[in-house]
Design an enzyme around this catalytic site. Structure first.
Site, PDB file in Angstrom:
ATOM      1  N   LYS A 188      75.455  14.596  28.837  1.00 16.72           N
ATOM      2  CA  LYS A 188      75.753  13.181  28.064  1.00 16.72           C
ATOM      3  C   LYS A 188      74.840  11.981  28.601  1.00 16.72           C
ATOM      4  O   LYS A 188      74.885  11.692  30.027  1.00 16.72           O
ATOM      5  CB  LYS A 188      77.397  12.859  28.664  1.00 16.72           C
ATOM      6  N   GLU A 393      74.269  -3.098  46.305  1.00 16.64           N
ATOM      7  CA  GLU A 393      73.141  -2.815  45.116  1.00 16.64           C
ATOM      8  C   GLU A 393      73.483  -3.752  44.229  1.00 16.64           C
ATOM      9  O   GLU A 393      74.635  -3.924  43.529  1.00 16.64           O
ATOM     10  CB  GLU A 393      73.379  -1.424  44.622  1.00 16.64           C
TER      11      GLU A 393
END
Lengths: 483, 303
Positions: A188, A393
């Site tokens: 996917k 992050e």
């Protein structure tokens, strides 16, 4: 004659899009056929440069995942696991060659759909993706030599979920070793960047790969969850955020599913005073502004030895002036569009936070397109190790700069993070490089370069950056049972 | 303070990583220069050329013709600039000067026992004095590569400084002959040395040695100019010479100058190409950009 020239600007140089073939609507690639989703739902994929619709993509539900896994299982049992290994290799080679023939089309679609500069898609993403298929095709009939004196067998059906930052490249990282090792695949792609994976499905169709060996289904998080939780999947390979990685880890606890997780990072790029400075500046730029900073191993924390800090920052600011930000399809664009509106909001939230934390902001003075999702290259000086900006992050073109005095100090600070994906070391001294590479807790340490990838080289993280390796022989073992 | 005494001020040159330089240079080569920027760039290139003849067999006739071409590059195509300068041996300076007159084209003379530099200092000084007296606007000197490679940096430094004094009003270009320096670290060190000793321009090569003006070498020298400018605010010029024979390479050089130094350097006051065959290739490109057709080289004069 001395002529006074006005500023010399680069005229637009747009890559043509006339040659690419895209459908208006994409269905799911299951069992070698384009299959309509039983959800009957489609979602839109847009061009982040102008927010215009490119195509509609099918949203796979639980039934579709069942069907895909069933066909992968059947292909595994009846064809792929029985096929002689050199025949398997031939199919993978064929996929690699067709990808190479269509490299230009793939590069343009990748740039359109993801927002990355055409130069990067053309010179890095697509050639590397082809190389991964070539590399693992070669291993298919040599697995016994990769793991001598071990009994090897494939795992079965691999469920693979990939991110939006390097769409086709990540598909290649996942599919190529899985096939070479004899597994079948349900993959996917990320919802904002499904197109090149779907083009890869067309290429796989054209290659004549037996039906069901590779199934590509599109959708959102719920589709991914259905894959992760499917009882008949033997292995989960995931690249994406640490948050989702943790959910996956919980979901498969207690099952016999194997997993490799390649997650986030906050990698340190360390510049010593004896480094080749101008090349180090390139390494900083390449470390954080490559692919708009949408790189899990981006060198987002810069550590500069204090006696050269002013010089490095001055040089970096000067270098940022010549970065061209704009239409990803322009061949001169260095920094393209942020992949999605959501991601742009996240980045902007962090920039705001940085200012609030008292850090000093500097952004490229270049003009930014009015439409689309853009963020100028951004650096923050005067940050602390405890700033959130330094800890979390950001996944965008935002760099934090800290200074250090001693080697021990910088090793401590570089390792002082929950992540451990990559690091960069810049110095003229070989002994120092070896000292740091053994002490930095990071899966990859680059010396006097940054963001270099090769199919033969394993990639992966320490700590919360994940586990398992992709690439090289290590990448093969992640898809094999070794006894 | 005499220039010689400035040797002590010479900073430690930074190290240069060849692999990194190659990578950076390849990015300049990937810039796509089209339509207006191509046309503007090509005209700029023409205007930065030092049209050169440096042969033992040079004749007054050849120099006379080259000087005419320097001013009249291709008269059938109006709107073209002149080149920046003509570059000749000292014996031809007087003649060249009388040819270019007040056209704006400068006369550059090589000196200091060009191309080898293998002569005592007083001969080099006399050589330079003669060229200046003959009317040279610019002096292209060579460094003593042997001394440099032997590590006698202060000797090389002093030599440059003394030639600079003899130059008077003439601008001094210092030729490093990078093809003999072997490493980019040496190129950087020689650049710093020449700049601190008083060079107005630094120049890659004599054109007699290969490799000459590679982009890697020019990049390294441009960074020395950049660092000097950042330290002192003084601009130094750059002249890649030898090996740049086609338009594409010349345009990539302009891209490099623009991105490393800035648009201020994109005039012939600060950037030159030392070349003999580049001009015609640029002319062919300009006419092609205008007419859409490549013409035969027979339509372009050789001198």
């Amino acid at each position: 004659m001395t002529s006074k020239n006005k500023n010399w600007e680069y005229s637009p140089s747009l890559e043509s899009t006339g040659h690419i073939k895209l459908k208006k609507k994409y269905d799911l690639f299951i069992n070698g056929k384009w299959t309509k989703s039983s959800s009957k739902k489609y979602f839109k994929t847009i061009n982040p440069n102008d927010e215009k619709l490119i195509a509609e993509i099918s949203h796979a539900n639980q039934n579709d995942v069942d069907l895909a896994v069933k066909s992968a299982r059947k292909a595994y049992d009846t064809v792929w696991s029985k096929m002689p290994a050199n025949e398997r290799g031939k199919y993978i080679y064929r996929i690699a060659r067709i990808m190479q023939e269509r490299a230009k089309e793939l590069a343009v679609i990748e740039s359109l759909d993801s927002g990355k500069p055409i130069r990067e898609a053309r010179d890095i993403d697509i050639p590397l993706a082809c190389n991964h298929f070539f590399y693992y095709a070669g291993w298919a009939d040599k697995l016994d030599y990769a793991f001598p004196n071990r009994k090897i067998s494939p795992l079965g059906v691999a469920g693979q979920i990939i991110p939006w930052n390097f769409p086709l490249l990540m598909a290649a990282w996942k599919i190529a070793p899985a096939l070479a090792a004899g597994n079948t695949v349900v993959l996917k792609p990320a919802e904002t960047t499904s197109l090149t994976a779907l083009k890869l499905a067309e290429i796989i169709e054209e290659s004549g790969l037996p039906a069901g060996v590779v199934n590509i289904i599109t959708g959102h998080g719920d589709t991914g969850a259905s894959i992760v939780n499917h009882p008949d999947i033997n292995k989960i390979a995931f690249t994406g955020s640490t948050g989702v990685g943790k959910i996956i880890q919980k979901a498969i606890a207690g099952t016999d599913k194997k997993a490799t997780l390649e997650l986030g990072g906050k990698s340190a790029n360390i510049i010593f005073d004896d480094a080749p400075l101008d090349q180090a500046i390139e390494g900083i730029v390449n470390g954080i502004f490559f692919n708009q900073g949408h790189v899990c191993c981006a060198g987002s924390r810069l550590f500069v030895q204090e006696n050269i800090a002013d010089k490095v920052i001055r040089k970096l600011k000067h270098r940022m002036k010549s970065l061209v930000v704009g239409n990803p399809l322009d061949k001169n664009t260095d920094v393209g569009a942020i992949n999605s509106k959501d991601q742009l909001q996240i980045i902007n939230k962090y920039i705001k936070l940085g200012k609030k934390e008292g850090a000093e902001l500097y952004q490229s003075t270049c003009s930014i397109p009015k439409k689309g999702f853009f963020c100028p290259p951004t650096i923050f000086t005067n940050v602390a190790q405890s700033s959130i900006l330094v800890q979390e992050e950001i996944f965008g073109p935002v760099l934090t700069i800290q200074t250090f005095r001693t080697v021990d100090e910088v090793i401590q600070k570089a390792n002082n993070t929950p992540y451990g994906l990559a690091a960069g070391v810049w110095t003229d001294k070989g002994a120092r490089i070896f000292n740091l590479t053994t002490k930095l807790k990071a899966g990859v340490v680059w010396a006097n370069t940054y963001n270099k990838f090769d199919p033969a080289s394993p990639f992966g993280g320490y700590k919360e950056s994940g586990f398992g390796r992709e690439g090289g022989m290590h990448g093969l073992s992640a898809y094999l049972k070794l006894s | 303070m005499k220039n010689q005494n400035k040797f002590n001020l010479l900073p430690l040159s930074p190290t240069v990583d060849k692999v990194g330089v190659e990578e950076r240079v390849s990015r300049f080569q990937k810039r796509s220069i089209k339509t207006n920027s191509k046309m503007d760039g090509l005209k700029m290139v023409l205007n930065m050329i030092d049209l050169t003849t440096l042969e033992g067999k040079d004749t007054p006739g050849k120099v006379r013709q080259m000087c005419y071409k320097a001013i009249h590059l291709h008269d059938s195509f109006p709107g073209l600039p002149t080149v920046a300068a003509v570059c000749v041996y000292p014996s031809m300076v007087g003649l060249a000067k009388s040819m270019v007159k007040d056209s704006g084209v400068k006369v550059a003379s090589v000196s200091t026992a060009f191309p080898s530099g293998q002569a005592p200092l007083d001969v080099k000084i006399t050589d330079t004095k003669y060229a200046v007296e003959q009317g040279a606007d610019e002096i292209d000197m060579v460094i003593s590569r042997g001394k440099f490679l032997a590590g006698e940096y202060s000797f090389v430094f002093d030599e440059i400084a003394q030639i600079k004094e003899v130059c008077g009003e003439a601008r001094l270009k210092v030729i490093l002959e990078t093809g003999e320096l072997a490493t980019l670290d040496n190129v950087r060190k020689a650049s710093d040395l020449a700049i601190y000793a008083g060079a107005d321009f630094i120049k890659t090569s004599t054109g007699k040695i290969q490799p000459a003006a590679t982009m890697q070498v020019t990049y390294t020298m441009l960074m020395a100019i950049r660092d000097y400018y950042d330290e002192t605010g003084i601009m130094v010029g750059m002249k890649p010479a030898g090996g740049i024979s086609n338009s594409k390479l010349a345009l990539h050089n302009l891209v490099m100058v623009k991105e490393l130094l800035g648009d201020e350097w994109l005039t012939n006051e600060w950037f030159r190409f030392g070349a003999s065959s580049l001009a015609n290739d640029v002319l062919m490109q300009i006419l092609k950009t205008d007419t859409g057709k490549y013409q035969s080289s027979d339509y372009f004069t050789i001198d």
